[in-house]
Structures are given as C-alpha cells and as structure tokens.
Motif scaffolding. Structure first.
Motif, mmCIF file in Angstrom:
data_model
loop_
_atom_site.group_PDB
_atom_site.id
_atom_site.type_symbol
_atom_site.label_atom_id
_atom_site.label_comp_id
_atom_site.label_asym_id
_atom_site.label_seq_id
_atom_site.Cartn_x
_atom_site.Cartn_y
_atom_site.Cartn_z
ATOM 1 N N ARG A 12 0.837 -1.218 0.000
ATOM 2 C CA ARG A 12 0.000 0.000 0.000
ATOM 3 C C ARG A 12 0.866 1.260 0.000
ATOM 4 N N PRO A 13 1.793 1.351 -0.956
ATOM 5 C CA PRO A 13 2.682 2.512 -0.972
ATOM 6 C C PRO A 13 1.984 3.819 -1.338
ATOM 7 N N PHE A 14 1.037 3.787 -2.277
ATOM 8 C CA PHE A 14 0.401 5.050 -2.684
ATOM 9 C C PHE A 14 -0.351 5.662 -1.500
ATOM 10 N N GLU A 15 -1.190 4.812 -0.890
ATOM 11 C CA GLU A 15 -1.967 5.271 0.262
ATOM 12 C C GLU A 15 -1.047 5.846 1.346
ATOM 13 N N ASN A 16 0.072 5.183 1.578
ATOM 14 C CA ASN A 16 0.950 5.625 2.663
ATOM 15 C C ASN A 16 1.844 6.785 2.264
ATOM 16 N N MET A 17 2.154 6.907 0.961
ATOM 17 C CA MET A 17 2.894 8.099 0.544
ATOM 18 C C MET A 17 2.000 9.319 0.702
ATOM 19 N N VAL A 18 0.710 9.173 0.389
ATOM 20 C CA VAL A 18 -0.217 10.293 0.598
ATOM 21 C C VAL A 18 -0.256 10.654 2.080
ATOM 22 N N ARG A 19 -0.326 9.630 2.943
ATOM 23 C CA ARG A 19 -0.310 9.896 4.394
ATOM 24 C C ARG A 19 0.960 10.630 4.805
ATOM 25 N N SER A 20 2.097 10.174 4.273
ATOM 26 C CA SER A 20 3.376 10.788 4.653
ATOM 27 C C SER A 20 3.422 12.243 4.191
ATOM 28 N N ILE A 21 2.953 12.487 2.956
ATOM 29 C CA ILE A 21 2.957 13.874 2.444
ATOM 30 C C ILE A 21 2.071 14.749 3.324
ATOM 31 N N ARG A 22 0.891 14.218 3.689
ATOM 32 C CA ARG A 22 -0.020 15.012 4.531
ATOM 33 C C ARG A 22 0.578 15.321 5.882
ATOM 34 N N GLU A 23 1.419 14.396 6.360
ATOM 35 C CA GLU A 23 2.050 14.635 7.660
ATOM 36 C C GLU A 23 3.196 15.645 7.528
ATOM 37 N N VAL A 24 3.977 15.514 6.460
ATOM 38 C CA VAL A 24 5.137 16.394 6.283
ATOM 39 C C VAL A 24 4.709 17.785 5.794
ATOM 40 N N TYR A 25 3.660 17.824 4.961
ATOM 41 C CA TYR A 25 3.133 19.095 4.424
ATOM 42 C C TYR A 25 1.666 19.249 4.805
ATOM 43 N N PRO A 26 1.381 19.502 6.087
ATOM 44 C CA PRO A 26 -0.026 19.634 6.471
ATOM 45 C C PRO A 26 -0.665 20.833 5.758
ATOM 46 N N LEU A 27 -1.926 20.686 5.396
ATOM 47 C CA LEU A 27 -2.629 21.790 4.723
ATOM 48 C C LEU A 27 -2.708 22.986 5.647
ATOM 49 N N LEU A 28 -2.431 24.175 5.074
ATOM 50 C CA LEU A 28 -2.482 25.380 5.908
ATOM 51 C C LEU A 28 -3.884 25.985 5.860
#
Ligand SMILES: [Zn+2]
Length: 307
Positions: free
Chosen positions: A291-307
């Motif tokens: 499940r790399p896509f799902e988890n890359m999205v999670r990682s991006i959301r954690e590293v770049y939280p929406l402002l």
C-alpha cells in the motif's frame, strides 16, 4: 484527520488510474478526496472574509481558483498545499506519485507517462520522494522485532564505483536487519563493523525481547548480554546455510540485500544518488508493503499539512 482512501488506489491498473484522473476537474476532486488540496481554505482572504468557493478561470494554470464571494479576491488552489512550490501540472505530480508508488519510476517511464521536460526534473522529484521517506522516519523512528519475532541481522559490502572510470574505488559497509514476520527492515551505512559500532545500532532499531539470528561475526558475541534481553542464535556459514540443530539462518536478510542492490542498479542510470537515501526509500517501501500510494499520501499530509 485520519485518511481512509475511498478506493484501493494501490491496486489500480494504469487504465483505471487514467480513467480516474483524466480531466482537470477529476484531478482536483481526487486531490481533495485524498487531502492534498483542502475542501475549502481554512484561512480567510486579505479582508478577513471566510467565504470561498472554487471557480473556473481559463487564465489560471490550474484552470480553477479559490474566489472570495464577498470581495471577489482570488487565491491559487495550490496555496498552503504540497503543490505550492512546484512548477509542474497537478496531473504530472499525481501521476508521478502513482507511478513512483508502483515502482514504475524509471526515467524512461516517467518521461513518457508524466511528460517531464527534463531529466533534472525527474531526478529532483525522485530525490524529493526520498526526502519524504527520510522525514517520515525522523517523525517515526523505525524499530523492528519484539517478543516472538525473529530478526535476521547482517553486514553487506556495497561497492562504490566511479562512473566515468568504471573501476571499483572503495567499499562501503551497510549494516541491517529484517523482521521475518513483518518484513520491515533497517539498513544503515557503517564505517566499521566492530561491536562498538554495531551494538548501539542493534539497540536503536531492534525492540527488546527479540530473537536475533546472525552469522558468527565476532562483533555479535555480546548481543545477549545487553540490557535488551535479546535471544541470540548463530549459524556457522563455513559449515551450513541453516544450523541443523537450531534451524538458525540469515537467508531473508541475504535476499533483502539482493533486492536492495538490484533496485539500486536499476535506479542508478547515469545519476549517482546517495546510498543512504536509496536505503531509506527501500526501508520505507518495505514498511508499507503493498500500500505505498496510500501511505505516501499519508506521509505527504504529515510532512506538508494543509495550511
Ligand atoms: Zn474577501
């Protein structure tokens, strides 16, 4: 906010992916569904109204803008998102995420399917993905094993070549371990292979109470005497691949080194990437399995939280 993907993106075929993302509207809606673009901006306009809607704008590069209903001011839909600094089309970025996740990330494939204009853009983005993997592990320091788990450990020699010369210039040792149940792993560069170097790494990455399998390298002699209550079995590789009495073996970690080296060889092309960043990506992919896509999205959301 927890992220539960609406669809099993990781098992999408290329055709399903394209059908799901083949218009600007679908791409924006998709990015909103996975939390890479907000449903509505959380910060107000310059005049402090909080009355946004997304409106079409043929002149804007994304074809849509946030518009304030009250004062008519506008804002890019990329503002405060992971896309904000990129010059690429939204389509190119999410295609890259998808193909990278699926390991369809050769330069040839990315150039053809994402329409990247230059090699350096591809290199930059692949480095960027590796940076996200590295940041993920800074936020979630990896540990493997635990009571009832077997972790195999081993050191592996990686040759560093000079590409314009082609001869081996020196040798880099990598020390690692892999959990037989979860397949999670760690792999770190080491300058020396002595106990003073390897034992602290073992304590850092392998949970207390783990059963550790290794060869009979002298640096491992004191593993079971440490504070972590490890159980330690060894196999004498000059005699057997598998110890006939204890069934100790290190075949999983040897396979792991083989996979990591093959991937490295495929990836390198003419671009020299740093070995540790390559190993970090390898660890990240092992951790998130199928499940790399799902988890890359999670990682991006954690590293770049929406402002
Ligand atoms: Zn306004």
């Amino acid at each position: 906010m927890a992220f539960t993907p609406l669809l099993p993106f990781d098992s999408f075929t290329d055709r399903e992916w394209v059908e799901h993302t083949n218009t600007t509207e679908k791409i924006i809606e998709f990015c909103q569904n996975i939390g890479l673009i907000p449903i509505s901006p959380t910060t107000p306009c310059a005049k402090q109204h909080n009355n946004w809607y997304m409106g079409a704008c043929a002149r804007s590069r994304d074809k849509y803008l946030w518009r304030c209903r009250t004062c008519k001011s506008t804002r890019s839909i990329r503002d405060g998102t992971f896309f904000s600094k990129s010059k690429l089309e939204l389509r190119q970025v999410i295609d890259l995420l998808f193909y990278w996740s699926q390991c369809n990330d050769s330069h040839e494939h990315l150039r053809r399917h994402c329409k990247f204009a230059s090699e350096s853009t591809i290199v930059d983005w692949k480095n960027f993905m590796r940076d996200i993997c590295a940041t993920y592990f800074l936020l979630h320091p990896p540990t493997i094993g635990g009571v009832g788990h077997i972790v195999e450990i081993d050191e592996s020699s990686w040759t560093k070549r000079k590409y314009n010369v082609g001869r081996v210039v020196n040798n880099q040792w990598v020390f690692g371990g892999t959990d037989r149940i979860t397949h999670e792993c760690f792999a770190v560069l080491v300058d020396r292979r002595d106990a003073a170097t390897l034992l602290p790494i073992i304590y850092q990455y392998i949970l207390p109470g783990t059963t550790i399998h290794s060869d009979q390298w002298a640096a491992y002699n004191n593993i079971r005497n440490g504070p972590h209550h490890y159980i330690h079995f060894t196999v004498n590789h000059s005699q057997n691949f598998v110890d006939p009495l204890t069934l100790t073996h290190t075949q999983n970690i040897e396979n792991m080194w083989m996979c990591a080296k093959m991937k490295k060889k495929r990836q390198m092309g003419q671009h020299v990437t740093l070995l540790q960043t390559h190993l970090t990506e390898f660890m990240w992919r092992r951790r998130f399995g199928d499940r790399p896509f799902e988890n890359m999205v999670r990682s991006i959301r954690e590293v770049y939280p929406l402002l």
